[in-house]
Design a protein around this motif. Structure first.
Motif, PDB file in Angstrom:
ATOM      1  N   ARG A 196     -13.719 -17.963  26.719  1.00  8.25           N
ATOM      2  CA  ARG A 196     -15.322 -18.145  26.316  1.00  8.25           C
ATOM      3  C   ARG A 196     -15.625 -19.890  26.457  1.00  8.25           C
ATOM      4  O   ARG A 196     -16.858 -19.653  27.942  1.00  8.25           O
ATOM      5  N   ALA A 197     -15.200 -20.518  26.301  1.00  7.02           N
ATOM      6  CA  ALA A 197     -15.360 -21.622  25.830  1.00  7.02           C
ATOM      7  C   ALA A 197     -15.252 -22.208  27.376  1.00  7.02           C
ATOM      8  O   ALA A 197     -16.215 -22.832  28.441  1.00  7.02           O
ATOM      9  N   ASN A 198     -14.427 -21.954  27.648  1.00  6.48           N
ATOM     10  CA  ASN A 198     -13.804 -22.423  29.194  1.00  6.48           C
ATOM     11  C   ASN A 198     -14.540 -21.616  30.116  1.00  6.48           C
ATOM     12  O   ASN A 198     -14.988 -22.172  31.155  1.00  6.48           O
ATOM     13  N   LEU A 199     -14.390 -20.447  30.326  1.00  5.39           N
ATOM     14  CA  LEU A 199     -15.742 -19.571  31.341  1.00  5.39           C
ATOM     15  C   LEU A 199     -17.166 -20.404  31.225  1.00  5.39           C
ATOM     16  O   LEU A 199     -17.956 -20.497  32.681  1.00  5.39           O
ATOM     17  N   SER A 200     -17.651 -21.127  29.771  1.00  7.07           N
ATOM     18  CA  SER A 200     -19.389 -20.889  30.137  1.00  7.07           C
ATOM     19  C   SER A 200     -19.281 -22.406  30.647  1.00  7.07           C
ATOM     20  O   SER A 200     -20.263 -22.773  31.020  1.00  7.07           O
ATOM     21  N   HIS A 201     -17.650 -23.564  30.348  1.00  7.67           N
ATOM     22  CA  HIS A 201     -18.479 -24.969  30.422  1.00  7.67           C
ATOM     23  C   HIS A 201     -17.929 -24.481  31.939  1.00  7.67           C
ATOM     24  O   HIS A 201     -18.311 -25.605  32.840  1.00  7.67           O
ATOM     25  N   ALA A 202     -16.767 -23.768  33.048  1.00  4.53           N
ATOM     26  CA  ALA A 202     -16.977 -23.647  34.274  1.00  4.53           C
ATOM     27  C   ALA A 202     -18.289 -23.433  34.620  1.00  4.53           C
ATOM     28  O   ALA A 202     -18.759 -23.374  36.398  1.00  4.53           O
ATOM     29  N   ALA A 203     -18.633 -22.176  34.247  1.00  5.65           N
ATOM     30  CA  ALA A 203     -20.781 -21.254  34.543  1.00  5.65           C
ATOM     31  C   ALA A 203     -21.871 -22.416  35.223  1.00  5.65           C
ATOM     32  O   ALA A 203     -22.260 -22.349  35.559  1.00  5.65           O
ATOM     33  N   THR A 204     -21.218 -23.784  33.866  1.00  6.74           N
ATOM     34  CA  THR A 204     -22.613 -24.912  33.927  1.00  6.74           C
ATOM     35  C   THR A 204     -22.362 -25.494  35.268  1.00  6.74           C
ATOM     36  O   THR A 204     -22.800 -25.627  35.835  1.00  6.74           O
ATOM     37  N   HIS A 205     -21.020 -25.706  35.405  1.00  3.00           N
ATOM     38  CA  HIS A 205     -20.629 -26.277  37.181  1.00  3.00           C
ATOM     39  C   HIS A 205     -21.479 -25.251  37.610  1.00  3.00           C
ATOM     40  O   HIS A 205     -21.598 -26.365  38.761  1.00  3.00           O
ATOM     41  N   VAL A 206     -21.189 -24.405  38.056  1.00  4.35           N
ATOM     42  CA  VAL A 206     -20.982 -23.490  38.904  1.00  4.35           C
ATOM     43  C   VAL A 206     -22.747 -23.847  39.165  1.00  4.35           C
ATOM     44  O   VAL A 206     -23.415 -23.918  40.266  1.00  4.35           O
ATOM     45  N   LEU A 207     -23.526 -23.810  37.809  1.00  8.57           N
ATOM     46  CA  LEU A 207     -25.189 -23.736  38.149  1.00  8.57           C
ATOM     47  C   LEU A 207     -25.690 -24.889  38.479  1.00  8.57           C
ATOM     48  O   LEU A 207     -26.663 -24.645  39.417  1.00  8.57           O
ATOM     49  N   VAL A 208     -25.007 -26.160  37.962  1.00  8.05           N
ATOM     50  CA  VAL A 208     -25.902 -27.403  37.952  1.00  8.05           C
ATOM     51  C   VAL A 208     -25.042 -27.708  39.741  1.00  8.05           C
ATOM     52  O   VAL A 208     -25.775 -28.220  40.296  1.00  8.05           O
ATOM     53  N   SER A 209     -23.931 -27.919  40.092  1.00  8.57           N
ATOM     54  CA  SER A 209     -23.502 -27.619  41.990  1.00  8.57           C
ATOM     55  C   SER A 209     -24.688 -26.527  42.707  1.00  8.57           C
ATOM     56  O   SER A 209     -25.390 -27.435  43.738  1.00  8.57           O
ATOM     57  N   ALA A 210     -24.950 -25.714  42.234  1.00 14.39           N
ATOM     58  CA  ALA A 210     -25.989 -24.529  43.021  1.00 14.39           C
ATOM     59  C   ALA A 210     -27.618 -25.520  43.005  1.00 14.39           C
ATOM     60  O   ALA A 210     -27.928 -24.980  44.284  1.00 14.39           O
ATOM     61  N   GLY A 211     -27.836 -25.616  41.615  1.00 15.41           N
ATOM     62  CA  GLY A 211     -29.279 -26.356  41.877  1.00 15.41           C
ATOM     63  C   GLY A 211     -29.388 -27.218  42.842  1.00 15.41           C
ATOM     64  O   GLY A 211     -30.121 -28.199  43.211  1.00 15.41           O
ATOM     65  N   LEU A 212     -27.770 -28.193  42.599  1.00 20.22           N
ATOM     66  CA  LEU A 212     -27.964 -29.629  43.468  1.00 20.22           C
ATOM     67  C   LEU A 212     -28.093 -29.030  45.541  1.00 20.22           C
ATOM     68  O   LEU A 212     -28.334 -30.088  46.091  1.00 20.22           O
ATOM     69  N   LEU A 213     -27.150 -28.806  45.454  1.00 21.98           N
ATOM     70  CA  LEU A 213     -26.975 -28.194  46.126  1.00 21.98           C
ATOM     71  C   LEU A 213     -28.162 -27.357  47.258  1.00 21.98           C
ATOM     72  O   LEU A 213     -28.704 -27.346  48.730  1.00 21.98           O
TER      73      LEU A 213
END
Length: 131
Positions: free
Chosen positions: A38-55
């Motif tokens: 849960r900690a790992n996947l929520s951290h990875a999801a943060t990466h995806v969301l921030v990356s999507a926002g910046l793209l």
């Protein structure tokens, strides 16, 4: 376009890995069981969301012309590769097989190997998204 996409993804990575990662995620993302995943996947999801926002911001502000399905695949790669590396076993394996463990790891080297893996994954994502 590669350089622009890479800079956006790397900036997202820095925010997600340092400014937005919770203590709980940092302490448990490599741990066993549901708590670790849960900690790992929520951290990875943060990466995806921030990356999507910046793209998306880069597309709006800079007029980037990204292929939607390819950009989504690149974001999937950002999340999956981040989750895999943060389980720490791939980093440990790498260090053992290039002769850098245990001394380098004891001096904090694992964090540098981890970051090198993340940056390498971001290069691949940027290459795909910019193609």
């Amino acid at each position: 376009m590669f350089a622009t996409v890479f800079i956006l993804l790397h900036t997202a990575h820095l925010f997600a890995d340092y400014a937005l990662q919770s203590d709980h995620q940092a302490e448990h993302k490599a741990g066993p069981g549901i708590t670790g995943w849960r900690a790992n996947l929520s951290h990875a999801a943060t990466h995806v969301l921030v990356s999507a926002g910046l793209l998306a911001t880069g597309t709006a502000v800079l007029g980037l012309s990204l292929n939607g399905p390819v950009a989504v695949a690149a974001l999937g790669w950002v999340g999956a590769s981040h989750a895999l590396l943060d389980r720490r076993r791939p980093v440990q394996w790498w260090m053992e097989h290039v002769g850098r463990a245990p001394k380098y790891a004891a001096r904090g080297g694992a964090a540098f190997v981890d970051q090198a893996g993340h940056v390498g994954a971001l290069v691949l994502a940027a290459l795909a998204a910019a193609a």
